[in-house]
Write an enzyme that holds these catalytic residues in place. Sequence first.
Site: not given
Ligand code: SAM
Length: 229
Positions: A70
């Site tokens: 992000s």
């Molecule tokens: N917080 C992260 C960082 O600091 O890099 C950025 C996160 S990215 C915007 C969103 C993440 O949520 C992705 O890696 C995606 O694979 C994960 N995601 C989506 N649905 C999910 C779920 N049900 N459980 C765990 N992770 C999930």
Amino acid sequence: MCASEDKRDAQYRIERLRMVEEQLRHRHIIDERVLNAMLTIPRHLFVPQEHRHLAYVDAPLPIGHGQTISQPYIVALMTQLLMLQGSEKVLEVGTGSGYQAAILGLLAKEVHTIERHTELAACAETVLQSLNLSNVHVHVGDGSIGLKGFAPFQAILVTAAAPEAPKPLLEQLDQDGRLVIPVGGQWGQNLERWTRHGSRFDQEVLVPVAFVPLRGEAGWKTDGWNWET
Ligand code: SAM
């Protein structure tokens, strides 16, 4: 490929200082603990080599698997909204690169972060370990239903957009606990904060945001969001 060490540390520190002053302090991020954490954690280590020169720009960046790290301002804003004092057990849903988890690791007692992509989780864990953030624990699985075995949490942060605040996450909040989560779909989302008071949950709708979808049991199914990630 996982992020790895780089030799331009001094230059990155200057870029990090500029990021904190121009992108964060200037936009009313006022929690000094959050600003310090953003100044301390080397964001470039969480960014893949090919995008590393952009690590401190005012934007999200690709990290593979169609996912993103992000924008620094959004990381700071969501962290500030959790109002961490240092004694909390925190759950982050959506580990991605591990950057947000590292920031939380400096501000809370214990952090559990969960990611559905095994490879992203493994890379994140490698970088977090290299920074000796031993209070951050990486899990693989569906975080839309939380992490019941480690509940209750004093704070929960979801870094992917959900159709609504997932009930299992609300239930895993401690008394006075805060859930910060983007809610909405492909064409529009708002950042929300939910605070638990006994069996009551107060909802605040804060600012428009744009996140990748939360998948899983309490997340978006592919038919509600028009591309697979
Ligand atoms: N917080 C992260 C960082 O600091 O890099 C950025 C996160 S990215 C915007 C969103 C993440 O949520 C992705 O890696 C995606 O694979 C994960 N995601 C989506 N649905 C999910 C779920 N049900 N459980 C765990 N992770 C999930």
